[in-house]
Write an enzyme that holds these catalytic residues in place. Structure first.
Site, PDB file in Angstrom:
ATOM      1  N   CYS A  63      -0.848   3.593  -6.352  1.00 35.07           N
ATOM      2  CA  CYS A  63      -1.706   2.749  -5.518  1.00 35.07           C
ATOM      3  C   CYS A  63      -1.741   1.389  -6.179  1.00 35.07           C
ATOM      4  O   CYS A  63      -1.963   1.282  -7.393  1.00 35.07           O
ATOM      5  CB  CYS A  63      -3.113   3.344  -5.418  1.00 35.07           C
ATOM      6  SG  CYS A  63      -4.301   2.269  -4.558  1.00 35.07           S
ATOM      7  N   CYS A  77       0.841  -1.196   0.000  1.00 39.93           N
ATOM      8  CA  CYS A  77       0.000   0.000   0.000  1.00 39.93           C
ATOM      9  C   CYS A  77       0.879   1.251   0.000  1.00 39.93           C
ATOM     10  O   CYS A  77       1.711   1.427   0.894  1.00 39.93           O
ATOM     11  CB  CYS A  77      -0.905  -0.003   1.230  1.00 39.93           C
ATOM     12  SG  CYS A  77      -1.885   1.491   1.427  1.00 39.93           S
TER      13      CYS A  77
END
Length: 292
Positions: free
Chosen positions: A206, A95
């Site tokens: 992302c 992440c």
């Protein structure tokens, strides 16, 4: 006793940490605020097929990118504690949002933690570009972490960050409806390209976003360089384990998924990404946010 009177072993014990011996048979941990980190698992399975991989996706609290920094660290430590209980030998934080806060939690753990933001920045620096866009969550964009890391080594490169408030959530819910995905991209990435029409390179800031790469290519064919940091992060994990003589050279390469979200969504997307069939997909209690 002063330093001059100590023997070398005593000095080493006081002034240096004892070397941590890594169990080569232990699994690699991959964590994400959802299922986007499957893109990293795919690359790990490609180059480290004999390694066991444990995946933790906190789908319940996704997207992390809409939270405060303090809350992100609070949730992240709970996830890392879970992986520590599973006796992982290293962790790839897939992440980007969580990776921006790595200095706030790495010191609390004795296993090496790899940042996907570092991997993405390394990719950008290696390319001979004058400017680059970064499509990410809102939090990652606000930190300007990519610009900071890139400018340390390539100060002349222009870095344009664009946050997407809803794209990761749509993907996390397994919503690959082109209409909703395209609408979110048009509002965010489309706006960035209107502002900088000469932009032809983009980092996926992302790990969810490579799952809609086809949408981006269809809508914005002018983006001829789409950078997915997952492959670089996986390579960095491999190089580290090689240096530490901690590769599992005789393993069968198992894969287990733990999620606080919907198990069926994780099963479906794992298949969509082309991952090795998981031995198990288990729902686990979600980390508790601050002031919950």
């Amino acid at each position: 006793m002063n330093a001059a009177a100590m023997n070398p072993q005593e000095i080493i014990r006081i002034f240096r940490k004892e070397r941590v011996v890594i169990d080569a048979k232990a699994p690699i941990g991959v964590m994400d605020g959802g299922l986007g980190g499957f893109t990293v698992v795919k690359e790990l399975q490609k180059i480290l097929p004999e390694e066991d991989v444990i995946y933790l996706g906190d789908g319940k609290n996704n997207p992390y990118g809409n939270r405060s920094g303090e809350d992100i660290v609070h949730l992240t430590k709970q996830c890392l504690n879970f992986l520590k209980e599973k006796k992982v030998k290293t962790v790839a934080v897939a992440c980007n949002t969580i990776s921006t806060m790595i200095d706030h939690y790495q010191p609390d753990y004795d296993f090496k933690i790899f940042s996907i933001v570092q991997a993405g920045s390394d990719d950008a620096v290696r390319m001979d570009l004058q400017q680059i866009g970064v499509l990410s969550t809102v939090f990652t964009a606000k930190t300007e972490c990519y610009a900071h890391l890139i400018h340390q080594r390539k100060p002349q490169m222009k870095v344009y960050a664009q946050g997407c408030p809803m794209l990761a959530r749509l993907i996390e819910d397994g919503d690959f409806d082109c209409g909703r995905i395209d609408a979110e991209l048009n509002k965010t990435l489309g706006g960035l390209l209107e502002q900088y029409p000469a932009l032809d390179s983009l980092v996926f800031g992302c790990t969810h976003f490579p799952l809609v790469q086809e949408n981006i290519e269809r809508l914005y064919p002018q983006l001829i360089h789409l950078i997915n940091p997952a492959a670089t992060q996986a390579r960095q994990v491999k190089e580290y384990l090689e240096r530490e003589h901690a590769l599992n050279t005789g393993g069968a390469g198992t894969f287990r998924i733990y999620t606080t979200g919907n198990c069926e969504s994780y099963r479906s997307v794992a298949e969509r990404v082309g991952l090795k069939t998981p031995l198990s997909i288990e729902h686990v209690p979600a980390p508790q946010p601050l002031n919950s």
